[in-house]
Write an enzyme that holds these catalytic residues in place. Structure first.
Site, PDB file in Angstrom:
ATOM      1  N   GLN A 102     -10.121   4.156  22.309  1.00 23.75           N
ATOM      2  CA  GLN A 102      -9.882   5.604  22.369  1.00 23.75           C
ATOM      3  C   GLN A 102     -10.441   6.155  23.684  1.00 23.75           C
ATOM      4  O   GLN A 102     -10.274   7.328  23.987  1.00 23.75           O
ATOM      5  CB  GLN A 102     -10.565   6.307  21.196  1.00 23.75           C
ATOM      6  CG  GLN A 102     -10.077   5.831  19.842  1.00 23.75           C
ATOM      7  CD  GLN A 102     -10.952   6.356  18.726  1.00 23.75           C
ATOM      8  OE1 GLN A 102     -10.818   7.505  18.287  1.00 23.75           O
ATOM      9  NE2 GLN A 102     -11.864   5.519  18.286  1.00 23.75           N
ATOM     10  N   ASN A 103     -11.122   5.297  24.433  1.00 25.96           N
ATOM     11  CA  ASN A 103     -11.796   5.733  25.653  1.00 25.96           C
ATOM     12  C   ASN A 103     -10.830   5.720  26.833  1.00 25.96           C
ATOM     13  O   ASN A 103      -9.867   4.965  26.856  1.00 25.96           O
ATOM     14  CB  ASN A 103     -12.994   4.815  25.953  1.00 25.96           C
ATOM     15  CG  ASN A 103     -13.976   4.769  24.786  1.00 25.96           C
ATOM     16  OD1 ASN A 103     -13.992   5.691  23.967  1.00 25.96           O
ATOM     17  ND2 ASN A 103     -14.737   3.696  24.679  1.00 25.96           N
ATOM     18  N   ASP A 105     -12.148   5.587  30.044  1.00 24.32           N
ATOM     19  CA  ASP A 105     -13.042   5.288  31.179  1.00 24.32           C
ATOM     20  C   ASP A 105     -12.723   3.979  31.902  1.00 24.32           C
ATOM     21  O   ASP A 105     -13.373   3.648  32.888  1.00 24.32           O
ATOM     22  CB  ASP A 105     -14.516   5.286  30.683  1.00 24.32           C
ATOM     23  CG  ASP A 105     -14.741   4.338  29.495  1.00 24.32           C
ATOM     24  OD1 ASP A 105     -15.585   4.657  28.638  1.00 24.32           O
ATOM     25  OD2 ASP A 105     -14.040   3.297  29.429  1.00 24.32           O
ATOM     26  N   HIS A 120      -5.628   6.802  24.051  1.00 23.95           N
ATOM     27  CA  HIS A 120      -5.668   8.185  24.581  1.00 23.95           C
ATOM     28  C   HIS A 120      -5.343   8.222  26.059  1.00 23.95           C
ATOM     29  O   HIS A 120      -5.699   9.179  26.751  1.00 23.95           O
ATOM     30  CB  HIS A 120      -7.057   8.800  24.313  1.00 23.95           C
ATOM     31  CG  HIS A 120      -7.276   9.111  22.867  1.00 23.95           C
ATOM     32  ND1 HIS A 120      -8.513   9.121  22.290  1.00 23.95           N
ATOM     33  CD2 HIS A 120      -6.394   9.375  21.876  1.00 23.95           C
ATOM     34  CE1 HIS A 120      -8.393   9.410  20.997  1.00 23.95           C
ATOM     35  NE2 HIS A 120      -7.116   9.556  20.724  1.00 23.95           N
ATOM     36  N   CYS A 128       2.674  14.216  38.170  1.00 22.24           N
ATOM     37  CA  CYS A 128       3.092  15.566  38.573  1.00 22.24           C
ATOM     38  C   CYS A 128       3.859  16.224  37.428  1.00 22.24           C
ATOM     39  O   CYS A 128       4.822  15.655  36.901  1.00 22.24           O
ATOM     40  CB  CYS A 128       3.998  15.474  39.817  1.00 22.24           C
ATOM     41  SG  CYS A 128       4.708  17.081  40.248  1.00 22.24           S
ATOM     42  N   CYS A 151       6.242  17.135  45.867  1.00 28.20           N
ATOM     43  CA  CYS A 151       6.937  18.417  45.593  1.00 28.20           C
ATOM     44  C   CYS A 151       5.965  19.581  45.433  1.00 28.20           C
ATOM     45  O   CYS A 151       6.350  20.689  45.098  1.00 28.20           O
ATOM     46  CB  CYS A 151       7.760  18.266  44.308  1.00 28.20           C
ATOM     47  SG  CYS A 151       6.733  18.357  42.829  1.00 28.20           S
ATOM     48  N   GLY A 188     -18.382   1.742  17.578  1.00 27.01           N
ATOM     49  CA  GLY A 188     -18.776   3.020  18.193  1.00 27.01           C
ATOM     50  C   GLY A 188     -17.777   4.137  18.059  1.00 27.01           C
ATOM     51  O   GLY A 188     -17.452   4.802  19.047  1.00 27.01           O
ATOM     52  N   ASN A 214     -22.225   0.062  14.813  1.00 27.25           N
ATOM     53  CA  ASN A 214     -22.484   1.469  15.095  1.00 27.25           C
ATOM     54  C   ASN A 214     -23.974   1.715  14.878  1.00 27.25           C
ATOM     55  O   ASN A 214     -24.624   0.991  14.131  1.00 27.25           O
ATOM     56  CB  ASN A 214     -21.652   2.360  14.158  1.00 27.25           C
ATOM     57  CG  ASN A 214     -21.440   3.753  14.722  1.00 27.25           C
ATOM     58  OD1 ASN A 214     -22.392   4.362  15.224  1.00 27.25           O
ATOM     59  ND2 ASN A 214     -20.220   4.261  14.670  1.00 27.25           N
TER      60      ASN A 214
HETATM   61  N1  APR Z   1     -23.620   1.852  20.114  1.00 27.20           N
HETATM   62  C1  APR Z   1     -22.680   1.934  19.129  1.00 27.20           C
HETATM   63  N2  APR Z   1     -22.216   3.111  18.622  1.00 27.20           N
HETATM   64  C2  APR Z   1     -22.754   4.236  19.133  1.00 27.20           C
HETATM   65  C3  APR Z   1     -23.747   4.239  20.148  1.00 27.20           C
HETATM   66  C4  APR Z   1     -24.175   2.971  20.641  1.00 27.20           C
HETATM   67  N3  APR Z   1     -25.108   2.873  21.604  1.00 27.20           N
HETATM   68  N4  APR Z   1     -24.081   5.526  20.431  1.00 27.20           N
HETATM   69  C5  APR Z   1     -23.309   6.307  19.644  1.00 27.20           C
HETATM   70  N5  APR Z   1     -22.530   5.543  18.847  1.00 27.20           N
HETATM   71  C6  APR Z   1     -21.520   5.970  17.870  1.00 27.20           C
HETATM   72  C7  APR Z   1     -21.831   7.237  17.126  1.00 27.20           C
HETATM   73  O1  APR Z   1     -22.623   6.941  15.988  1.00 27.20           O
HETATM   74  C8  APR Z   1     -20.430   7.722  16.752  1.00 27.20           C
HETATM   75  O2  APR Z   1     -19.992   7.081  15.556  1.00 27.20           O
HETATM   76  O3  APR Z   1     -20.348   6.266  18.625  1.00 27.20           O
HETATM   77  C9  APR Z   1     -19.569   7.229  17.918  1.00 27.20           C
HETATM   78  C10 APR Z   1     -19.184   8.332  18.873  1.00 27.20           C
HETATM   79  O4  APR Z   1     -18.385   9.244  18.159  1.00 27.20           O
HETATM   80  P1  APR Z   1     -17.443  10.267  18.940  1.00 27.20           P
HETATM   81  O5  APR Z   1     -18.225  10.965  19.988  1.00 27.20           O
HETATM   82  O6  APR Z   1     -16.720  11.070  17.908  1.00 27.20           O
HETATM   83  O7  APR Z   1     -16.444   9.320  19.712  1.00 27.20           O
HETATM   84  P2  APR Z   1     -15.048   8.793  19.209  1.00 27.20           P
HETATM   85  O8  APR Z   1     -15.094   8.404  17.770  1.00 27.20           O
HETATM   86  O9  APR Z   1     -14.636   7.766  20.195  1.00 27.20           O
HETATM   87  O10 APR Z   1     -14.096  10.083  19.382  1.00 27.20           O
HETATM   88  C11 APR Z   1     -12.719   9.865  19.260  1.00 27.20           C
HETATM   89  O11 APR Z   1     -12.354  12.143  19.994  1.00 27.20           O
HETATM   90  O12 APR Z   1     -12.639  13.949  21.419  1.00 27.20           O
HETATM   91  C12 APR Z   1     -11.855  12.869  21.141  1.00 27.20           C
HETATM   92  O13 APR Z   1     -10.523  11.815  22.738  1.00 27.20           O
HETATM   93  C13 APR Z   1     -11.825  11.901  22.283  1.00 27.20           C
HETATM   94  O14 APR Z   1     -11.498   9.498  22.191  1.00 27.20           O
HETATM   95  C14 APR Z   1     -12.272  10.573  21.660  1.00 27.20           C
HETATM   96  C15 APR Z   1     -11.997  10.789  20.200  1.00 27.20           C
END
Ligand code: APR
Length: 245
Positions: A102-103, A105, A120, A128, A151, A188, A214
């Site tokens: 979902q990242n 980066d 994503h 453009c 353009c 994560g 997680n």
């Molecule tokens: N190792 C493993 N998991 C971790 C760590 C770590 N060091 N630090 C945080 N986490 C976990 C948190 O417990 C949480 O479950 O990572 C998750 C981060 O959750 P979100 O911020 O909601 O990220 P994500 O689930 O990827 O969000 C999905 O939401 O805003 C949109 O497009 C954006 O891709 C993103 C989507």
């Protein structure tokens, strides 16, 4: 107890025929990239409205200044961490067949993973909004907002904005991968954002076995996860690969 969980998880991984990893912001936290939710989540600091398409089109300068600050200046400096490298290693050894992330980066690819499905989209390219020409983001962000060299139309990052559909190709590839998975590695992610959060349920329908990594429980933990390895992604994955070798 912990050792038994790692031993069982590594057994499932080594015996798997189609292991798929599903990653969220948590896999990049140890690269210095904050999560979106949780106490120091990005959405606690910034109003996500700047990532809504019509706000972007009507306030390009304001939206682009935040986009550049967060996703290019800040995220752009991030380097892969051990979690990304271990997943790349597991792909090389034939354990991981694909990563659905979902990242945006690009850290999985920078760590060497080849089969990465960017659910994503990506921050690496811009399109453009007028003539659809595509550019590498690197050398076009000197002035904000960036305009199309061809353009002069407004350039938009190729990641999915709120309310936008998931690109058809990556959506169908992700659904296909999840339906083939016999082991599904959740790393994560809160499991809060649709439609990304529905992908693991496709694997569940296919009776995949779920291993979750997680630091705390997610929406998946008590509903579909068989083995929950609590801890930071890099630490857990480094320990897991020891059991695999
Ligand atoms: N190792 C493993 N998991 C971790 C760590 C770590 N060091 N630090 C945080 N986490 C976990 C948190 O417990 C949480 O479950 O990572 C998750 C981060 O959750 P979100 O911020 O909601 O990220 P994500 O689930 O990827 O969000 C999905 O939401 O805003 C949109 O497009 C954006 O891709 C993103 C989507």
């Amino acid at each position: 107890m912990d050792e038994d969980l790692y031993r069982l998880a590594s057994k499932w991984i080594s015996e798997s025929t189609h292991l798929v990893a599903f990653t969220g912001a948590g896999v990049s936290v140890e690269s210095g990239i904050p999560t979106f939710r949780g106490e120091d989540g990005l959405w606690n600091k910034y109003n996500p409205i700047f990532l809504e398409t019509n706000y972007f089109l009507t306030h390009p300068k304001k939206s682009w200044s935040l986009i550049k600050e967060i996703f290019y200046d800040f995220f752009g400096r991030a380097k892969p961490n051990d979690a990304h490298y271990v997943l790349a290693e597991m792909e090389k050894k034939g354990y991981v067949k694909s990563i659905i992330t979902q990242n945006i980066d690009n850290l999985h690819q920078e760590a060497g993973s080849k089969n990465v499905l960017e659910f994503h989209g990506t921050s690496q390219t811009l399109t453009c909004v007028t003539c659809n020409s595509k550019y590498n983001s690197t050398n076009l962000l000197v002035s904000i907002p960036p305009y199309c060299p061809k353009c002069n139309g407004l350039l938009k990052p190729d990641f999915v904005f709120f309310g936008e559909p998931i690109p058809q190709e990556v959506l169908s590839e992700s659904i296909n991968e999840a339906s083939l998975a016999d082991v599904f590695l959740l790393i994560g992610t809160t499991g809060e954002i649709m439609p990304a959060s529905t992908i693991p349920y496709i694997a569940e329908k296919n009776r995949a076995k779920f291993i979750e990594i997680n630091i705390e429980e997610s929406k998946y933990t008590n509903s579909m996860v068989n083995i929950f390895l609590k801890g930071k992604a890099s630490e857990v994955l480094l320990k897991l690969i020891e059991f695999l070798s």
